[in-house]
Design a protein around this motif. Structure first.
Motif, mmCIF file in Angstrom:
data_model
loop_
_atom_site.group_PDB
_atom_site.id
_atom_site.type_symbol
_atom_site.label_atom_id
_atom_site.label_comp_id
_atom_site.label_asym_id
_atom_site.label_seq_id
_atom_site.Cartn_x
_atom_site.Cartn_y
_atom_site.Cartn_z
ATOM 1 N N GLU A 83 51.447 29.545 -51.161
ATOM 2 C CA GLU A 83 50.639 29.930 -52.318
ATOM 3 C C GLU A 83 49.560 30.950 -51.953
ATOM 4 O O GLU A 83 49.237 31.820 -52.750
ATOM 5 C CB GLU A 83 50.004 28.687 -52.940
ATOM 6 C CG GLU A 83 51.023 27.772 -53.581
ATOM 7 C CD GLU A 83 50.408 26.513 -54.126
ATOM 8 O OE1 GLU A 83 49.192 26.500 -54.397
ATOM 9 O OE2 GLU A 83 51.141 25.531 -54.290
ATOM 10 N N MET A 84 48.984 30.816 -50.790
ATOM 11 C CA MET A 84 47.935 31.736 -50.356
ATOM 12 C C MET A 84 48.532 32.659 -49.305
ATOM 13 O O MET A 84 49.107 32.199 -48.329
ATOM 14 C CB MET A 84 46.752 30.963 -49.789
ATOM 15 C CG MET A 84 46.122 30.013 -50.773
ATOM 16 S SD MET A 84 44.883 29.006 -49.983
ATOM 17 C CE MET A 84 43.425 29.579 -50.801
ATOM 18 N N LYS A 85 48.381 33.962 -49.542
ATOM 19 C CA LYS A 85 48.998 34.933 -48.650
ATOM 20 C C LYS A 85 47.991 36.000 -48.271
ATOM 21 O O LYS A 85 47.023 36.237 -48.980
ATOM 22 C CB LYS A 85 50.196 35.590 -49.332
ATOM 23 C CG LYS A 85 51.300 34.632 -49.685
ATOM 24 C CD LYS A 85 52.392 35.320 -50.462
ATOM 25 C CE LYS A 85 53.435 34.291 -50.877
ATOM 26 N NZ LYS A 85 54.338 34.767 -51.866
ATOM 27 N N GLY A 86 48.262 36.668 -47.154
ATOM 28 C CA GLY A 86 47.448 37.809 -46.764
ATOM 29 C C GLY A 86 46.795 37.632 -45.409
ATOM 30 O O GLY A 86 46.771 36.542 -44.833
ATOM 31 N N ALA A 87 46.278 38.737 -44.911
ATOM 32 C CA ALA A 87 45.675 38.753 -43.580
ATOM 33 C C ALA A 87 44.454 37.855 -43.492
ATOM 34 O O ALA A 87 44.248 37.159 -42.495
ATOM 35 C CB ALA A 87 45.299 40.188 -43.196
ATOM 36 N N LEU A 88 43.636 37.837 -44.543
ATOM 37 C CA LEU A 88 42.394 37.075 -44.507
ATOM 38 C C LEU A 88 42.654 35.577 -44.400
ATOM 39 O O LEU A 88 42.062 34.897 -43.557
ATOM 40 C CB LEU A 88 41.569 37.398 -45.755
ATOM 41 C CG LEU A 88 40.087 37.107 -45.713
ATOM 42 C CD1 LEU A 88 39.415 37.762 -44.513
ATOM 43 C CD2 LEU A 88 39.429 37.586 -47.001
ATOM 44 N N ILE A 89 43.547 35.046 -45.214
ATOM 45 C CA ILE A 89 43.823 33.602 -45.170
ATOM 46 C C ILE A 89 44.556 33.228 -43.886
ATOM 47 O O ILE A 89 44.296 32.185 -43.297
ATOM 48 C CB ILE A 89 44.577 33.111 -46.435
ATOM 49 C CG1 ILE A 89 44.554 31.585 -46.513
ATOM 50 C CG2 ILE A 89 45.994 33.628 -46.481
ATOM 51 C CD1 ILE A 89 43.195 30.985 -46.721
#
Length: 151
Positions: A83-89
Motif C-alpha cells: 500500500e505504501m510505496k516509494g523511496a521515502l517509506i
C-alpha cells in the motif's frame, strides 16, 4: 514496484545492522564498561543497558528482543501489502528494521544492549539513531502523503 526502490529497504536495513553490530563489537572489545573517551570530537562512554531507552525496565532485554522480532515480522508483512510505496517509506522502514535488528541481536544474545554515544538525554548507539531517523522519515512520508491528498 520498481526493484531499485524496493531494494532501498534492504540496503538501509543491512547497512544499519552491520554498522551497529560492528561499532558495538569494537566498543565491547576495546573499551571498558563506564570508560569515557573522545573520538573525532564526540564523547563516548561504554555502558550496557538491560532495559529500554533511558534505562527504563532494566532486566527485560530479552522481552524487548522478542518485541523487536515481532516488529520486524510486522514490517515485512506490512510491506507485502504494497500500500505504501516509494523511496521515502522504503528508507524509513529500512532504518527502523535495521535498528530493531541491531538492538534485538544484543538483547537476545547478550541480555543487554551496548550503548556508547553520549547525547543530551542519555547514551545511545547507532541502532537507536537509525530508529530515530526511521521515525523522522516516516513522519515526513506521512506529511507529504497528507499534502498530496489535499491537492
Amino acid at each position: 514496484m520498481k526493484v531499485g526502490l524496493y531494494m532501498l529497504f534492504y540496503v538501509f536495513a543491512i547497512l544499519v545492522m552491520v554498522m551497529d553490530q560492528l561499532s558495538k563489537y569494537l566498543i565491547r572489545t576495546y573499551i571498558d564498561i563506564n570508560e569515557t573517551f573522545t573520538l573525532w570530537g564526540i564523547q563516548l562512554t561504554h555502558i550496557e543497558n538491560s532495559g529500554m531507552a533511558g534505562g527504563l525496565f532494566q532486566g527485560n532485554a530479552r522481552l524487548f528482543g522478542v518485541v523487536a522480532v515481532l516488529f520486524v515480522i510486522g514490517v515485512y508483512y506490512f510491506r507485502r501489502t504494497g500500500e505504501m510505496k516509494g523511496a521515502l517509506i522504503n528508507s524509513s522502514l529500512g532504518f527502523l528494521v535495521g535498528g530493531a535488528i541491531g538492538n534485538g541481536i544484543d538483547r537476545l544474545l547478550f541480555g543487554q544492549v551496548t550503548d556508547f554515544i553520549i547525547r543530551s538525554g542519555g547514551i545511545l548507539n547507532l541502532a537507536d539513531h537509525a530508529i530515530e531517523m526511521g521515525v523522522l522519515l516516516l513522519l515526513i512520508y506521512g506529511f507529504v502523503s497528507w499534502l498530496k491528498s489535499k491537492s
